[in-house]
Design a protein around this motif. Sequence first.
Motif, PDB file in Angstrom:
ATOM      1  N   HIS A  55     -57.457 -32.198  57.698  1.00 25.26           N
ATOM      2  CA  HIS A  55     -56.168 -32.879  57.788  1.00 25.26           C
ATOM      3  C   HIS A  55     -56.254 -33.840  58.977  1.00 25.26           C
ATOM      4  O   HIS A  55     -56.146 -33.418  60.120  1.00 25.26           O
ATOM      5  N   ARG A  56     -56.449 -35.109  58.692  1.00 34.34           N
ATOM      6  CA  ARG A  56     -56.716 -36.086  59.747  1.00 34.34           C
ATOM      7  C   ARG A  56     -55.571 -36.259  60.732  1.00 34.34           C
ATOM      8  O   ARG A  56     -55.801 -36.430  61.921  1.00 34.34           O
ATOM      9  N   GLU A  57     -54.329 -36.234  60.256  1.00 35.92           N
ATOM     10  CA  GLU A  57     -53.207 -36.547  61.132  1.00 35.92           C
ATOM     11  C   GLU A  57     -52.561 -35.321  61.776  1.00 35.92           C
ATOM     12  O   GLU A  57     -51.669 -35.465  62.595  1.00 35.92           O
ATOM     13  N   ILE A  58     -52.970 -34.132  61.409  1.00 36.67           N
ATOM     14  CA  ILE A  58     -52.420 -32.930  62.052  1.00 36.67           C
ATOM     15  C   ILE A  58     -53.222 -32.695  63.323  1.00 36.67           C
ATOM     16  O   ILE A  58     -54.436 -32.669  63.304  1.00 36.67           O
ATOM     17  N   LYS A  59     -52.526 -32.522  64.417  1.00 36.31           N
ATOM     18  CA  LYS A  59     -53.164 -32.474  65.733  1.00 36.31           C
ATOM     19  C   LYS A  59     -54.260 -31.422  65.853  1.00 36.31           C
ATOM     20  O   LYS A  59     -55.218 -31.614  66.572  1.00 36.31           O
ATOM     21  N   SER A  60     -54.135 -30.321  65.122  1.00 38.75           N
ATOM     22  CA  SER A  60     -55.139 -29.249  65.269  1.00 38.75           C
ATOM     23  C   SER A  60     -56.525 -29.697  64.817  1.00 38.75           C
ATOM     24  O   SER A  60     -57.520 -29.156  65.266  1.00 38.75           O
ATOM     25  N   GLU A  61     -56.567 -30.687  63.888  1.00 38.62           N
ATOM     26  CA  GLU A  61     -57.845 -31.231  63.395  1.00 38.62           C
ATOM     27  C   GLU A  61     -58.793 -30.128  62.937  1.00 38.62           C
ATOM     28  O   GLU A  61     -59.990 -30.241  63.073  1.00 38.62           O
ATOM     29  N   GLN A  62     -58.258 -29.036  62.438  1.00 36.66           N
ATOM     30  CA  GLN A  62     -59.137 -27.961  62.033  1.00 36.66           C
ATOM     31  C   GLN A  62     -59.730 -28.240  60.660  1.00 36.66           C
ATOM     32  O   GLN A  62     -59.126 -28.872  59.828  1.00 36.66           O
ATOM     33  N   VAL A  63     -60.929 -27.720  60.470  1.00 35.98           N
ATOM     34  CA  VAL A  63     -61.613 -27.827  59.187  1.00 35.98           C
ATOM     35  C   VAL A  63     -61.548 -26.446  58.556  1.00 35.98           C
ATOM     36  O   VAL A  63     -61.912 -25.459  59.178  1.00 35.98           O
ATOM     37  N   GLU A  64     -61.070 -26.397  57.318  1.00 31.70           N
ATOM     38  CA  GLU A  64     -60.965 -25.129  56.606  1.00 31.70           C
ATOM     39  C   GLU A  64     -61.997 -25.094  55.500  1.00 31.70           C
ATOM     40  O   GLU A  64     -62.323 -26.096  54.904  1.00 31.70           O
ATOM     41  N   THR A  65     -62.490 -23.894  55.231  1.00 24.67           N
ATOM     42  CA  THR A  65     -63.412 -23.701  54.092  1.00 24.67           C
ATOM     43  C   THR A  65     -62.849 -22.714  53.134  1.00 24.67           C
ATOM     44  O   THR A  65     -61.926 -22.013  53.405  1.00 24.67           O
ATOM     45  N   SER A  69     -49.402 -35.256  51.701  1.00 21.97           N
ATOM     46  CA  SER A  69     -50.861 -35.245  51.531  1.00 21.97           C
ATOM     47  C   SER A  69     -51.456 -33.890  51.894  1.00 21.97           C
ATOM     48  O   SER A  69     -52.390 -33.418  51.243  1.00 21.97           O
ATOM     49  N   VAL A  70     -50.910 -33.241  52.900  1.00 19.22           N
ATOM     50  CA  VAL A  70     -51.396 -31.920  53.306  1.00 19.22           C
ATOM     51  C   VAL A  70     -51.106 -30.889  52.216  1.00 19.22           C
ATOM     52  O   VAL A  70     -51.982 -30.106  51.835  1.00 19.22           O
ATOM     53  N   ALA A  71     -49.883 -30.906  51.696  1.00 15.38           N
ATOM     54  CA  ALA A  71     -49.526 -29.988  50.614  1.00 15.38           C
ATOM     55  C   ALA A  71     -50.419 -30.215  49.396  1.00 15.38           C
ATOM     56  O   ALA A  71     -50.877 -29.260  48.755  1.00 15.38           O
ATOM     57  N   MET A  72     -50.693 -31.479  49.086  1.00 19.29           N
ATOM     58  CA  MET A  72     -51.537 -31.804  47.935  1.00 19.29           C
ATOM     59  C   MET A  72     -52.961 -31.295  48.127  1.00 19.29           C
ATOM     60  O   MET A  72     -53.555 -30.708  47.216  1.00 19.29           O
ATOM     61  N   VAL A  73     -53.517 -31.503  49.296  1.00 16.32           N
ATOM     62  CA  VAL A  73     -54.889 -31.061  49.565  1.00 16.32           C
ATOM     63  C   VAL A  73     -54.993 -29.538  49.450  1.00 16.32           C
ATOM     64  O   VAL A  73     -55.957 -29.017  48.888  1.00 16.32           O
ATOM     65  N   LEU A  74     -54.001 -28.830  49.962  1.00 15.87           N
ATOM     66  CA  LEU A  74     -54.027 -27.372  49.870  1.00 15.87           C
ATOM     67  C   LEU A  74     -53.962 -26.900  48.420  1.00 15.87           C
ATOM     68  O   LEU A  74     -54.672 -25.969  48.028  1.00 15.87           O
ATOM     69  N   SER A  75     -53.146 -27.550  47.610  1.00 19.75           N
ATOM     70  CA  SER A  75     -53.070 -27.194  46.190  1.00 19.75           C
ATOM     71  C   SER A  75     -54.362 -27.552  45.466  1.00 19.75           C
ATOM     72  O   SER A  75     -54.848 -26.795  44.620  1.00 19.75           O
ATOM     73  N   MET A  76     -54.921 -28.717  45.801  1.00 20.14           N
ATOM     74  CA  MET A  76     -56.170 -29.135  45.152  1.00 20.14           C
ATOM     75  C   MET A  76     -57.327 -28.207  45.519  1.00 20.14           C
ATOM     76  O   MET A  76     -58.211 -27.981  44.706  1.00 20.14           O
ATOM     77  N   LYS A  77     -57.309 -27.679  46.718  1.00 15.73           N
ATOM     78  CA  LYS A  77     -58.358 -26.723  47.100  1.00 15.73           C
ATOM     79  C   LYS A  77     -58.366 -25.549  46.128  1.00 15.73           C
ATOM     80  O   LYS A  77     -59.420 -25.153  45.623  1.00 15.73           O
ATOM     81  N   ASN A  78     -57.182 -25.008  45.845  1.00 16.78           N
ATOM     82  CA  ASN A  78     -57.097 -23.874  44.923  1.00 16.78           C
ATOM     83  C   ASN A  78     -57.544 -24.260  43.527  1.00 16.78           C
ATOM     84  O   ASN A  78     -58.254 -23.507  42.855  1.00 16.78           O
TER      85      ASN A  78
END
Length: 140
Positions: free
Chosen positions: A130-140, A108-117
Motif C-alpha cells: 500500500h504505497r500511500e499508507i504510512k506503514s508501508e508494510q508488505v504483506e504476503t 484502492s486498499v480495499a480493492m487490493v485486499l479483496s483481490m488478494k483473496n
Amino acid sequence: MIRHYQESNEEQALKVSLLSFGYKFGVPVDVDLVFDVRFLRNPHFVPDLQPLTGEYLEIQQFVLENQEGKDFLGHLRDLFAFLLPLFEREQRNYLTIAFGCTGGRHRSVAMVLSMKNILKTLGYDVTLRHREIKSEQVET
C-alpha cells in the motif's frame, strides 16, 4: 546451460504483486497493469469513515459490498482467471497489478485486499503493498 535456465523458469509459479496507490501522488511506473477504482463509492466523504483506511472492514464493506463493487470483483476474477495463465505460458515469473483511487487510502486498499483473496483462490502467490499508507508494510 540454456536448457537448465528454461527448466528452472518453467518450474517457478507466477508471483503476483498487488499495489494500492493514490492518483494525486502519481501513477506508479513499475507496474504491469493499472486499474482505476475511482468509480467506486468514496468513504472519504463520510465523516465517520474518513480517518480509516481500506484495511478496516467498515471501509471494505462500504466500498465493495454494493452491486457495482460485487460486479467489478466478479469481472476482475474472470479476467485474471483468463489472463494469468497466459502470462505464465509466456514464462513470466512476476506480475505487478496496481489499483488506484484518489488518495490511495480507502478504495484502492480495499480493492487490493479483496483481490488478494480472489487471486489466492485461483492458486497464485500474492504479495501486497500500500504505497500511500504510512506503514508501508508488505504483506504476503
